[in-house]
Scaffold this active site. Structure first.
Site, PDB file in Angstrom:
ATOM      1  N   GLY A  84       0.825  -1.202   0.000  1.00  0.00           N
ATOM      2  CA  GLY A  84       0.000   0.000   0.000  1.00  0.00           C
ATOM      3  C   GLY A  84       0.856   1.247   0.000  1.00  0.00           C
ATOM      4  CB  ILE A  85       1.400   4.016  -1.980  1.00  0.00           C
ATOM      5  CG1 ILE A  85       0.163   4.185  -2.905  1.00  0.00           C
ATOM      6  CG2 ILE A  85       2.363   3.010  -2.567  1.00  0.00           C
ATOM      7  CD1 ILE A  85       0.459   4.920  -4.198  1.00  0.00           C
ATOM      8  CD  GLN A 144      -4.585   8.709   5.295  1.00  0.00           C
ATOM      9  OE1 GLN A 144      -5.287   8.204   6.163  1.00  0.00           O
ATOM     10  NE2 GLN A 144      -3.441   8.172   4.921  1.00  0.00           N
ATOM     11  CE1 TYR A 147      -2.922   3.908   3.105  1.00  0.00           C
ATOM     12  CE2 TYR A 147      -4.428   4.315   4.916  1.00  0.00           C
ATOM     13  CZ  TYR A 147      -3.351   3.636   4.392  1.00  0.00           C
ATOM     14  OH  TYR A 147      -2.696   2.693   5.155  1.00  0.00           O
ATOM     15  N   PRO A 177      -4.986  -2.205  10.812  1.00  0.00           N
ATOM     16  CG  PRO A 177      -2.937  -2.626   9.779  1.00  0.00           C
ATOM     17  CD  PRO A 177      -4.406  -2.475   9.488  1.00  0.00           C
ATOM     18  CB  ILE A 180       2.122   0.178  12.514  1.00  0.00           C
ATOM     19  CG1 ILE A 180       0.689  -0.406  12.637  1.00  0.00           C
ATOM     20  CG2 ILE A 180       3.162  -0.875  12.877  1.00  0.00           C
ATOM     21  CD1 ILE A 180       0.260  -0.819  14.026  1.00  0.00           C
TER      22      ILE A 180
HETATM   23  N1  CAA Z   1      -8.720  17.528  11.763  1.00  0.00           N
HETATM   24  C1  CAA Z   1      -9.109  18.798  11.541  1.00  0.00           C
HETATM   25  N2  CAA Z   1      -8.322  19.724  11.011  1.00  0.00           N
HETATM   26  C2  CAA Z   1      -7.078  19.353  10.657  1.00  0.00           C
HETATM   27  C3  CAA Z   1      -6.606  18.042  10.843  1.00  0.00           C
HETATM   28  C4  CAA Z   1      -7.485  17.126  11.432  1.00  0.00           C
HETATM   29  N3  CAA Z   1      -7.113  15.852  11.667  1.00  0.00           N
HETATM   30  N4  CAA Z   1      -5.347  17.984  10.387  1.00  0.00           N
HETATM   31  C5  CAA Z   1      -5.027  19.212   9.926  1.00  0.00           C
HETATM   32  N5  CAA Z   1      -6.092  20.027  10.096  1.00  0.00           N
HETATM   33  C6  CAA Z   1      -6.165  21.453   9.751  1.00  0.00           C
HETATM   34  C7  CAA Z   1      -5.011  22.226  10.338  1.00  0.00           C
HETATM   35  O1  CAA Z   1      -5.271  22.553  11.672  1.00  0.00           O
HETATM   36  C8  CAA Z   1      -4.954  23.421   9.429  1.00  0.00           C
HETATM   37  O2  CAA Z   1      -5.956  24.314   9.781  1.00  0.00           O
HETATM   38  P1  CAA Z   1      -5.698  25.902   9.673  1.00  0.00           P
HETATM   39  O3  CAA Z   1      -5.343  26.153   8.236  1.00  0.00           O
HETATM   40  O4  CAA Z   1      -7.000  26.483  10.084  1.00  0.00           O
HETATM   41  O5  CAA Z   1      -4.581  26.172  10.626  1.00  0.00           O
HETATM   42  C9  CAA Z   1      -5.343  22.846   8.068  1.00  0.00           C
HETATM   43  O6  CAA Z   1      -6.027  21.619   8.344  1.00  0.00           O
HETATM   44  C10 CAA Z   1      -4.158  22.575   7.188  1.00  0.00           C
HETATM   45  O7  CAA Z   1      -3.286  21.650   7.880  1.00  0.00           O
HETATM   46  P2  CAA Z   1      -1.818  21.366   7.392  1.00  0.00           P
HETATM   47  O8  CAA Z   1      -0.968  22.586   7.572  1.00  0.00           O
HETATM   48  O9  CAA Z   1      -1.323  20.087   7.975  1.00  0.00           O
HETATM   49  O10 CAA Z   1      -2.111  21.264   5.811  1.00  0.00           O
HETATM   50  P3  CAA Z   1      -1.246  20.653   4.715  1.00  0.00           P
HETATM   51  O11 CAA Z   1      -1.974  20.878   3.436  1.00  0.00           O
HETATM   52  O12 CAA Z   1       0.177  21.085   4.827  1.00  0.00           O
HETATM   53  O13 CAA Z   1      -1.250  19.075   5.061  1.00  0.00           O
HETATM   54  C11 CAA Z   1      -2.107  16.921   5.392  1.00  0.00           C
HETATM   55  C12 CAA Z   1      -2.439  18.379   5.129  1.00  0.00           C
HETATM   56  C13 CAA Z   1      -1.251  16.367   4.235  1.00  0.00           C
HETATM   57  C14 CAA Z   1      -3.409  16.179   5.423  1.00  0.00           C
HETATM   58  C15 CAA Z   1      -1.315  16.796   6.712  1.00  0.00           C
HETATM   59  O14 CAA Z   1      -2.086  17.352   7.759  1.00  0.00           O
HETATM   60  C16 CAA Z   1      -1.053  15.334   7.055  1.00  0.00           C
HETATM   61  O15 CAA Z   1      -0.127  14.717   6.541  1.00  0.00           O
HETATM   62  N6  CAA Z   1      -1.862  14.749   7.927  1.00  0.00           N
HETATM   63  C17 CAA Z   1      -1.688  13.363   8.337  1.00  0.00           C
HETATM   64  C18 CAA Z   1      -2.620  12.477   7.595  1.00  0.00           C
HETATM   65  C19 CAA Z   1      -2.471  11.075   8.160  1.00  0.00           C
HETATM   66  O16 CAA Z   1      -2.763  10.804   9.316  1.00  0.00           O
HETATM   67  N7  CAA Z   1      -2.013  10.151   7.322  1.00  0.00           N
HETATM   68  C20 CAA Z   1      -1.795   8.814   7.790  1.00  0.00           C
HETATM   69  C21 CAA Z   1      -0.575   8.264   7.133  1.00  0.00           C
HETATM   70  S1  CAA Z   1      -0.111   6.708   7.843  1.00  0.00           S
HETATM   71  C22 CAA Z   1      -1.271   5.670   7.281  1.00  0.00           C
HETATM   72  O17 CAA Z   1      -2.112   5.998   6.500  1.00  0.00           O
HETATM   73  C23 CAA Z   1      -1.193   4.267   7.816  1.00  0.00           C
HETATM   74  C24 CAA Z   1      -2.473   3.846   8.388  1.00  0.00           C
HETATM   75  O18 CAA Z   1      -3.163   3.040   7.789  1.00  0.00           O
HETATM   76  C25 CAA Z   1      -2.876   4.343   9.699  1.00  0.00           C
END
Ligand code: CAA
Length: 240
Positions: A84-85, A144, A147, A177, A180
């Site tokens: 997965g990616i 996501q 995803y 999961p 992790i």
């Molecule tokens: N809920 C509500 N608001 C959120 C939030 C959330 N979970 N996360 C971010 N925001 C808000 C921020 O507070 C921000 O608000 P303001 O502009 O009002 O300050 C706004 O969204 C923008 O946030 P970012 O600066 O982070 O925006 P970005 O465009 O640079 O990045 C993102 C957005 C790419 C989604 C980044 O927040 C991110 O990478 N998030 C993590 C996503 C995640 O959990 N991915 C899991 C990967 S691992 C996986 O997928 C394995 C698995 O199976 C579990």
């Protein structure tokens, strides 16, 4: 357990732990990987497990790859769809490629691998398919839509195929999961990850081996009555 198993994305992260757990059960394991030959070679040197390169999002490549595994190790009894990616981003910033690649690999890969192996399992009246979903397919996750949709699709795919396999001794299950300790999770911005970990009741990220133990159980001879189920392994982050 003298079975032949394929683990997609099986040379790194959760996949590596699954490959090792199935080897420990006594399986002949083939670890599939997409592109990093150097890491795959290091994996084989470390574990003694054969690595096979193909793109799980490519239908024909899956048919050919599974045939190559069967030729080398024997008919395939177990498939773990782990490859997965992520291409995270809010919808406003996500382009069609980010959507399509995640669907093609994460969800399309499950279909392609099942097409390549399910028929043989059915004919031999024994098989195990374990699909790696995600907490984010169950609960959704900001940034996501691709995803979460693909992983949610995996859970539906699992329940549908489980119904088709049941009378042929082929079980189909999913593991969901949580977060992790892998390269994929390490790519989440630190301040975002910190907030996520704070919401995990167990108080830490999971370890790849904790997922692999669940997979090993679902693949075992003793798990023949477990099918169409989703095992959540997420430190209590999402209870459902
Ligand atoms: N809920 C509500 N608001 C959120 C939030 C959330 N979970 N996360 C971010 N925001 C808000 C921020 O507070 C921000 O608000 P303001 O502009 O009002 O300050 C706004 O969204 C923008 O946030 P970012 O600066 O982070 O925006 P970005 O465009 O640079 O990045 C993102 C957005 C790419 C989604 C980044 O927040 C991110 O990478 N998030 C993590 C996503 C995640 O959990 N991915 C899991 C990967 S691992 C996986 O997928 C394995 C698995 O199976 C579990």
């Amino acid at each position: 357990m003298d079975r032949v198993a394929i683990v997609t994305g099986g040379t790194r992260g959760i996949g590596e732990a699954i490959s090792l757990a199935l080897k420990e059960l006594g399986c002949k394991v083939a670890a599939n990987y997409a592109g990093n030959d150097e890491k795959a070679r290091a994996f084989t040197d470390r574990t003694g497990i054969d690595a096979f390169r193909w793109d799980v999002g490519d239908h024909q490549a899956c048919l050919d790859g599974c045939a190559a595994v069967a030729e080398k190790l024997g008919p395939v009894d177990i498939v773990v769809n782990n490859a997965g990616i992520t291409r995270d981003g809010v919808l406003a910033k996500m382009n069609f490629d980010d959507w399509n690649e995640v669907m093609r690999i994460n969800l399309g890969g499950c279909f392609n691998m099942a097409k390549a192996t399910f028929g043989g399992m059915r004919e031999r009246n024994w098989g195990r398919i374990v699909n790696i979903g995600s907490i984010n397919g169950q609960a959704g996750q900001y940034g996501q839509v691709n995803y979460a949709a693909a992983k949610s699709g995996i859970h539906g795919f699992t329940k549908a195929l489980a119904q088709e396999g049941a009378k042929f001794g082929v079980t189909v299950n999913a593991i969901a999961p949580g977060y992790i300790d892998t390269d994929m999770v390490a790519a989440v911005p630190a301040q975002v990850l910190e907030k996520i970990v704070a919401k995990i009741p167990v108080g830490r990220l999971g370890q790849a081996e904790e997922i692999a133990r669940g997979v090993a159980f679902l693949c075992s001879e003793e798990a023949g009555f477990v099918t169409g189920s989703t095992m959540s392994i997420n430190g209590g982050q999402h209870m459902y």
